[in-house]
Design a protein around this motif. Structure first.
Motif, PDB file in Angstrom:
ATOM      1  N   ALA A 122       0.836  -1.208   0.000  1.00  0.00           N
ATOM      2  CA  ALA A 122       0.000   0.000   0.000  1.00  0.00           C
ATOM      3  C   ALA A 122       0.867   1.252   0.000  1.00  0.00           C
ATOM      4  O   ALA A 122       2.012   1.248   0.462  1.00  0.00           O
ATOM      5  N   ALA A 126      -7.697  -1.210   1.418  1.00  0.00           N
ATOM      6  CA  ALA A 126      -6.662  -0.759   0.483  1.00  0.00           C
ATOM      7  C   ALA A 126      -6.465  -1.743  -0.671  1.00  0.00           C
ATOM      8  O   ALA A 126      -5.784  -1.418  -1.653  1.00  0.00           O
ATOM      9  N   GLY A 127      -7.019  -2.932  -0.533  1.00  0.00           N
ATOM     10  CA  GLY A 127      -6.880  -3.939  -1.576  1.00  0.00           C
ATOM     11  C   GLY A 127      -5.557  -4.663  -1.557  1.00  0.00           C
ATOM     12  O   GLY A 127      -5.183  -5.333  -2.523  1.00  0.00           O
ATOM     13  N   THR A 128      -4.835  -4.555  -0.449  1.00  0.00           N
ATOM     14  CA  THR A 128      -3.553  -5.253  -0.310  1.00  0.00           C
ATOM     15  C   THR A 128      -3.258  -5.478   1.163  1.00  0.00           C
ATOM     16  O   THR A 128      -3.668  -4.679   2.011  1.00  0.00           O
ATOM     17  N   LYS A 129      -2.572  -6.554   1.474  1.00  0.00           N
ATOM     18  CA  LYS A 129      -2.320  -6.914   2.868  1.00  0.00           C
ATOM     19  C   LYS A 129      -1.407  -5.902   3.565  1.00  0.00           C
ATOM     20  O   LYS A 129      -0.443  -5.402   2.974  1.00  0.00           O
ATOM     21  N   LYS A 185      -7.782  -4.685   3.784  1.00  0.00           N
ATOM     22  CA  LYS A 185      -8.895  -5.030   2.890  1.00  0.00           C
ATOM     23  C   LYS A 185      -9.406  -3.798   2.157  1.00  0.00           C
ATOM     24  O   LYS A 185      -9.710  -3.845   0.959  1.00  0.00           O
TER      25      LYS A 185
END
Length: 308
Positions: A176, A272-275, A270
């Protein structure tokens, strides 16, 4: 008597227990303050002792970040007046930058490192002691690094930019961007400053501390008069609660007072769409763990006059 009136006062300040209870605990432990704290806690007469209650030294904590690495440095002085001194603040700021550039967590290595204005960090500190007229010392250094992500600094009660009484660094591993990680890291850092976690997770808690808590819990359980198997469950429950309350990832987030920090980080990832992984942190509180002698001038005069 293996203790003084000052010891009784110290025990009262640390536990909130009554004077007679404190004296009794010190009698039983031969004047050992730490054992007396445990004895009072086992009887339910004292709140859980936290390191922050023993904060007493003056000076400043400095934090600095460059690239994927951050460092915190504590420099102590005798009085709070020195912490407001421009010369002292400049030293802490520059010493922190040197520690960051050197990548060291060793105080002696930092002391021997080149200081930006010439000489070594140690020589500059010695000169400051002579010119300011008060003892000062480099106390400790701690750094955090991420492989891919961001290290977010935060200073609580800042005396100047990146200088103050509680310095925090939060290491977030993630793909992120800074627009996501920086505000998240700052919120977590504020939580860390307020909640005083003792480790990142339960596995990182000091085992000596766990055993100390276990003994206290066992003594409390023993006084319940319940069967041994029930007492064992009581002890296990107390240790589980201690771990949950003191490990950062399981602490309840101070911003909403209901969500565990681990879930806050997971939800941010979640969104941000990335771990996002909370990989590490540093929390330096000025004077943490240092016992500072408090002088009672009236008592000293009375003692000198043979009246005490």
């Amino acid at each position: 008597m293996a203790y003084t009136a000052a010891d009784v006062k110290n025990l009262r300040d640390r536990t909130g227990a009554g004077m007679m209870d404190c004296k009794k605990a010190l009698d039983e432990t031969g004047g050992d303050i730490e054992q007396a704290v445990d004895a009072l806690r086992a009887r339910g007469l004292a709140a859980a002792a936290k390191k922050s209650s023993r904060t007493a030294a003056e000076g400043l904590v400095g934090v600095a970040v460059s690239g994927n690495t951050g460092v915190a440095v504590e420099v102590n002085s005798e009085t709070d007046f020195v912490a407001k001194n421009d010369q002292f603040q400049d030293f802490v700021r520059k010493a922190t930058q040197v520690a960051l550039a050197q990548g060291t967590e060793d105080v002696e290595t930092l002391r021997g490192s080149a200081y930006p204005d010439g000489g070594t960090v140690g020589e500059k500190l010695t000169n400051n002691v002579a010119t300011i007229g008060e003892n000062q010392q480099l106390r400790r250094i701690k750094s955090v690094t991420v492989t891919n992500g961001l290290v977010v600094p935060y200073m609580h009660n800042a005396a100047a930019p990146n200088l103050g009484k509680i310095g925090v660094l939060v290491a977030l591993e993630s793909e992120a961007g800074a627009d996501v990680l920086e505000p998240l890291g700052k919120q977590i850092a504020m939580h860390i400053a307020a909640a005083f976690p003792l480790a990142l997770n339960a596995a990182g808690l000091d085992q000596d501390m766990i055993e100390r808590e276990r003994k206290i819990a066992a003594e409390k359980a023993g006084e319940s008069g319940k069967p041994a198997e029930v007492q064992a469950k009581m002890v296990d429950g107390a240790i589980a609660k201690f771990a949950k309350d003191n490990a950062l990832l399981s602490q309840v987030f101070v911003m909403d007072n209901k969500t565990p920090v681990a879930q806050v980080v997971e939800a941010a990832g979640k969104a941000a769409g990335t771990k996002i992984v909370l990989a590490d942190y540093v929390r330096f509180q000025l004077g943490e763990g240092i016992e500072k002698e408090v002088s009672d001038f009236a008592a000293e005069v009375a003692a000198a006059a043979g009246l005490g």
